[in-house]
Design an enzyme around this catalytic site. Structure first.
Site, PDB file in Angstrom:
ATOM      1  N   SER A   1       6.176  -3.902   6.228  1.00  0.00           N
ATOM      2  CA  SER A   1       5.460  -4.810   7.124  1.00  0.00           C
ATOM      3  C   SER A   1       4.563  -5.712   6.301  1.00  0.00           C
ATOM      4  O   SER A   1       4.141  -5.343   5.202  1.00  0.00           O
ATOM      5  CB  SER A   1       4.600  -4.006   8.112  1.00  0.00           C
TER       6      SER A   1
ATOM      7  N   TYR B   1      -1.222   2.810  10.578  1.00  0.00           N
ATOM      8  CA  TYR B   1       0.063   2.126  10.413  1.00  0.00           C
ATOM      9  C   TYR B   1       0.068   1.347   9.097  1.00  0.00           C
ATOM     10  O   TYR B   1       1.036   1.431   8.319  1.00  0.00           O
ATOM     11  CB  TYR B   1       0.286   1.187  11.590  1.00  0.00           C
TER      12      TYR B   1
END
Length: 264
Positions: A140, A153
């Site tokens: 990401s 995350y």
């Protein structure tokens, strides 16, 4: 690198990026192994693929990583080998650090980091033995930049970068490649399924996610990076990409920018 006749195993293949990539790869004369927890959804993806005889479904739960030696043996037995493992499965988060239970932190780390690393380690001897292989990892932009509501995350994605950067150096002599793919906002259910502080799903789509790159377009750009054997690629909007470079050159400026993001 051509993917023609390659045997490609995709985790997180039942929806979103994984689904779009599987359908695209099925048009490239590949053999596919599709994995996720949802076997019925995987079969739906298989039915959307070309040449269904060369698409196999292998259910897999990244959270149950103790049995991955057996899963790898099953995967290899389907076509006789595996050439590329696309580590795409994972789960996101939408909660402030102060409101997030340690159980949620652990679950995110188990799925996103330990599950991915365990599967990678389980198939690594096979890649080394055949003196070829390619790990493709969906991380990401948040794996480069931590932002509000995504503390753990972001930590899991940062951890993947550390692990796979180290692994790339270790297996270079074995002709094993590593490609880290960093998405920005992509129009998938990732925000709907994201865990809140108590572990329940958010069950709504973020505005930024809704306005993100379509997964079919993302898959085209991802496949381009795989074929080019890129080490790291950012597939994102201008603002997300800019953030990566501002972080690198002007970290204090980025900190000020990040503080202005909404945390509600």
């Amino acid at each position: 690198m051509s993917v023609k006749n390659k045997i490609i195993w995709i985790t997180g293949a039942s929806s979103g990026i994984g689904k779009s990539l599987a359908i695209l790869l099925s048009r490239q004369n590949t053999k596919l192994i599709l994995s996720s927890r949802n076997e019925s959804a995987l079969n739906e993806v298989k039915n959307l693929c070309n040449d269904k005889e060369n698409v196999k479904v292998l259910p897999l739960d990244l959270e149950k990583y103790e049995d991955f030696q057996d899963k790898v043996a099953q995967a290899i037995s389907l076509f006789g080998t595996v050439d590329i493992l696309v580590n795409n499965g994972g789960i996101s988060q939408r909660s402030l650090a102060k409101d997030t239970s340690i159980a949620v932190d652990k679950r995110l780390m188990d799925i996103n980091y330990l599950g991915t690393v365990a599967l990678t380690k389980a198939i690594l001897p096979h890649f080394i033995q055949q003196n070829s292989g390619h790990f493709v990892v969906t991380t990401s932009i948040v794996g480069k930049i931590g932002t509000p509501l995504r503390s753990t995350y972001a930590a899991t994605k940062h951890a993947l970068h550390g692990f796979f950067d180290s692994l790339r150096a270790e297996v270079h002599a074995n002709n094993v490649k590593v490609t880290l793919v960093c998405p920005g906002f992509v129009t998938t259910n990732v925000s709907k399924n994201a865990l809140t502080g108590d572990g329940s799903p958010q069950e709504k789509m973020d505005k930024a996610t809704a306005n993100g790159i379509h997964p079919d377009r993302f898959a085209v750009l991802m496949l381009k990076a795989i074929k080019a054997e890129k080490e790291e690629v950012y597939i994102a909007g201008v603002k997300e990409k800019l953030g990566v470079y501002v972080k690198r050159l002007y970290p204090k400026l980025l900190s000020k920018m990040i503080r202005k993001l909404s945390v509600t």
